[in-house]
Design a protein around this motif. Structure first.
Motif, short mmCIF file in Angstrom:
data_model
loop_
_atom_site.label_atom_id
_atom_site.label_comp_id
_atom_site.label_asym_id
_atom_site.label_seq_id
_atom_site.Cartn_x
_atom_site.Cartn_y
_atom_site.Cartn_z
N PHE A 145 0.86 -1.18 0.00
CA PHE A 145 0.00 0.00 0.00
C PHE A 145 0.90 1.24 0.00
O PHE A 145 1.84 1.32 0.79
CB PHE A 145 -0.86 0.05 1.26
CG PHE A 145 -1.75 -1.14 1.46
CD1 PHE A 145 -3.09 -1.10 1.09
CD2 PHE A 145 -1.26 -2.29 2.06
CE1 PHE A 145 -3.91 -2.20 1.30
CE2 PHE A 145 -2.08 -3.39 2.27
CZ PHE A 145 -3.40 -3.34 1.88
N GLY A 146 0.61 2.20 -0.87
CA GLY A 146 1.43 3.39 -0.88
C GLY A 146 0.74 4.59 -1.50
O GLY A 146 -0.31 4.46 -2.13
N ARG A 181 -0.78 -15.38 6.89
CA ARG A 181 -0.40 -15.80 5.54
C ARG A 181 0.05 -14.62 4.67
O ARG A 181 0.50 -14.81 3.54
CB ARG A 181 -1.58 -16.49 4.84
CG ARG A 181 -2.16 -17.67 5.58
CD ARG A 181 -3.31 -18.24 4.76
NE ARG A 181 -4.21 -19.04 5.59
CZ ARG A 181 -5.37 -19.53 5.18
NH1 ARG A 181 -5.77 -19.30 3.93
NH2 ARG A 181 -6.14 -20.24 5.99
N PHE A 182 -0.12 -13.42 5.21
CA PHE A 182 0.13 -12.22 4.40
C PHE A 182 1.23 -11.35 5.01
O PHE A 182 1.35 -11.26 6.23
CB PHE A 182 -1.15 -11.37 4.31
CG PHE A 182 -2.22 -11.97 3.46
CD1 PHE A 182 -2.40 -11.57 2.15
CD2 PHE A 182 -3.07 -12.93 3.98
CE1 PHE A 182 -3.41 -12.12 1.36
CE2 PHE A 182 -4.09 -13.49 3.21
CZ PHE A 182 -4.24 -13.09 1.90
N GLU A 183 1.99 -10.71 4.11
CA GLU A 183 2.87 -9.64 4.52
C GLU A 183 2.27 -8.35 3.99
O GLU A 183 1.97 -8.24 2.79
CB GLU A 183 4.28 -9.80 3.97
CG GLU A 183 5.21 -8.66 4.40
CD GLU A 183 6.61 -8.77 3.83
OE1 GLU A 183 7.44 -7.91 4.17
OE2 GLU A 183 6.87 -9.69 3.03
N LEU A 184 2.08 -7.37 4.88
CA LEU A 184 1.56 -6.08 4.47
C LEU A 184 2.69 -5.07 4.51
O LEU A 184 3.45 -4.99 5.48
CB LEU A 184 0.43 -5.63 5.39
CG LEU A 184 -0.80 -6.55 5.49
CD1 LEU A 184 -1.91 -5.88 6.28
CD2 LEU A 184 -1.30 -6.97 4.11
N VAL A 185 2.81 -4.29 3.43
CA VAL A 185 3.90 -3.33 3.27
C VAL A 185 3.31 -1.96 3.00
O VAL A 185 2.36 -1.83 2.22
CB VAL A 185 4.84 -3.73 2.12
CG1 VAL A 185 5.96 -2.71 1.96
CG2 VAL A 185 5.39 -5.13 2.33
N ASP A 240 2.49 -9.09 -4.45
CA ASP A 240 1.49 -9.79 -5.27
C ASP A 240 0.32 -8.89 -5.62
O ASP A 240 -0.39 -9.13 -6.59
CB ASP A 240 0.99 -11.02 -4.50
CG ASP A 240 2.11 -11.97 -4.15
OD1 ASP A 240 2.65 -12.59 -5.08
OD2 ASP A 240 2.46 -12.08 -2.96
N LEU A 241 0.11 -7.85 -4.82
CA LEU A 241 -0.96 -6.87 -5.06
C LEU A 241 -0.44 -5.51 -4.65
O LEU A 241 0.05 -5.33 -3.53
CB LEU A 241 -2.21 -7.24 -4.24
CG LEU A 241 -3.35 -6.21 -4.21
CD1 LEU A 241 -3.88 -5.93 -5.61
CD2 LEU A 241 -4.49 -6.71 -3.30
N ILE A 242 -0.52 -4.54 -5.56
CA ILE A 242 -0.04 -3.18 -5.29
C ILE A 242 -1.23 -2.23 -5.33
O ILE A 242 -1.91 -2.10 -6.34
CB ILE A 242 1.01 -2.74 -6.33
CG1 ILE A 242 2.18 -3.72 -6.38
CG2 ILE A 242 1.52 -1.34 -6.00
CD1 ILE A 242 3.12 -3.50 -7.56
N VAL A 243 -1.47 -1.57 -4.20
CA VAL A 243 -2.54 -0.58 -4.08
C VAL A 243 -1.86 0.77 -3.88
O VAL A 243 -1.22 1.00 -2.86
CB VAL A 243 -3.47 -0.91 -2.90
CG1 VAL A 243 -4.63 0.10 -2.84
CG2 VAL A 243 -4.02 -2.33 -3.02
N PHE A 244 -1.98 1.64 -4.86
CA PHE A 244 -1.18 2.87 -4.85
C PHE A 244 -1.99 4.07 -5.29
O PHE A 244 -2.73 4.03 -6.28
CB PHE A 244 0.02 2.70 -5.80
CG PHE A 244 0.86 3.94 -5.94
CD1 PHE A 244 1.63 4.40 -4.88
CD2 PHE A 244 0.89 4.64 -7.13
CE1 PHE A 244 2.41 5.55 -5.00
CE2 PHE A 244 1.67 5.78 -7.27
CZ PHE A 244 2.43 6.24 -6.20
#
Length: 377
Positions: A145-146, A181-185, A240-244
């Motif tokens: 997320f960015g 199961r997830f890494e959140l960045v 795997d998923l980019i929310v920007f």
């Protein structure tokens, strides 16, 4: 009878229509937008986690326009002529005696590979795409997320919703028992994300990220994206998923309108929301660049305040008087986390930040119901 054209069908535009009609029962009001519908953008944060659907947040404006006796014109604005007295659309031209521009902004999508990122505030399809991608990640993965800003217009950003998408999805995954199961960045060029909310809010946001085991990459310019990677000047990491959410600038047609623009591409306005040096042309919401404190937000509440001032001042001008109404710089928001929320309130004299509390989540949902009542009649 004076004739006013309002460009847009979002928060500022609809508030302008209501204020104009309240002030003048005989005024002729034309509204120009692609569709006669209102999308409640603050609710997009709840689509990926199943608390809202696109249908919940999309409201037809047919009855609203009929009730307020506003004439809707379907079309996309291509420009203006005759010093603003003629609005040119892809579906004809509309004359006016006064103009209010509340058509929002547009996201700056110039970074290499930005097509690999989802920009959630672009609308319901984007939020639904995040929802569907989450549903497909049954075995987990990394979600990044960015956000960034417009370097030439620092206030032209949508940072707040990105905290809500991050914290909301984190909380939702925990409720499902899948968070491990997830890494959140979280990544942004800002060293202190959320500075417009105030120092206390920044500390609270970063503390919450640490407590929720969110990896952060702060203070490094974003260079671009790949299908499964975020690239900054300080680091590269897989996702795997980019929310920007990129920074914002003005509508494309602004550049050829002859209207004065800020360095960041927004319509340059004075404290009365009047486009500088222009006769009976006003702006409200994300379309404009306004004098005020550096933390003044681009949010629905500010758009409403600016639209009210613009409406009052335009009618004063039409009556031969000088504009006198100004708007208050006021930041009010609840940073939602699926079932809790933190409230932030900021003016030039006060800055209040509350701890996270379940009641604020429900307050945000209650406000949504209250705000949308006018369009559901």
């Amino acid at each position: 009878m004076s004739r006013i054209t309002v460009i847009g069908a979002g928060f500022g535009a609809l508030t302008a229509v209501q204020k104009l009609r309240k002030l003048d029962a005989d005024l002729h009001i034309d509204v120009v937008a692609p569709k006669p519908e209102f999308v409640y953008l603050p609710g997009l944060i709840w689509i990926p986690v199943g608390l809202r659907s696109g249908r919940d947040l999309t409201l037809s404006l047919d009855s609203f326009f009929k009730r307020l006796r506003a004439n809707f014109h379907a079309g996309r604005v291509a420009g203006i002529k005759h010093n603003g007295r003629l609005v040119v659309t892809d579906n004809g031209e509309i004359e006016n005696d006064g103009l209010i521009i509340a058509s929002g902004g547009r996201f700056i999508k110039k970074l290499p590979g930005i097509e690999h990122a989802i920009t959630p505030c672009e609308g319901i399809p984007a939020a639904e795409k995040i929802r569907d991608r989450l549903a497909a990640m049954q075995d987990g993965g990394t979600i990044a997320f960015g956000f960034s800003s417009n370097p030439k217009e620092p206030s032209a950003m949508r940072g707040g919703p990105m905290f809500e998408f991050l914290f909301g999805i984190d909380r939702w995954l925990r409720k499902q028992g899948r968070r491990d199961r997830f890494e959140l960045v979280f990544f942004t060029p800002a060293e202190k994300p959320g500075q417009r909310l105030g120092e206390k809010a920044v500390k609270g946001i970063l503390s919450t990220m640490a407590k929720r085991n969110v990896t952060t990459y702060l203070g490094h310019k974003i260079k671009g994206f790949e299908a499964d990677k975020v690239i900054t000047e300080g680091a590269e990491f897989n996702a795997d998923l980019i929310v920007f959410m990129p920074g914002m600038t003005g509508n494309k047609w602004f550049g050829e309108s002859g209207l004065p623009l800020s360095e960041g591409g927004m319509l340059k306005a004075n404290r009365f929301c009047q486009v500088e040096g222009q006769d009976k042309i006003y702006v409200a919401g994300d379309s404009g660049s306004y004098p005020g404190p550096g933390w003044m937000p681009k949010q629905a509440h500010m758009a409403d305040l600016q639209a009210e001032a613009a409406s009052v001042n335009l009618l004063e001008e039409l009556q031969g008087r000088r504009p006198s109404a100004t708007f208050k710089s006021e930041l009010v928001c609840i940073i939602d986390s699926y079932d809790t929320g933190m409230m932030v309130y900021r003016t030039e004299k006060r800055n209040v930040v509350t701890p996270a509390f379940a009641g604020f989540h429900w307050a945000k949902r209650l406000f949504e119901w209250h705000y949308l009542r006018e369009y559901r009649k």
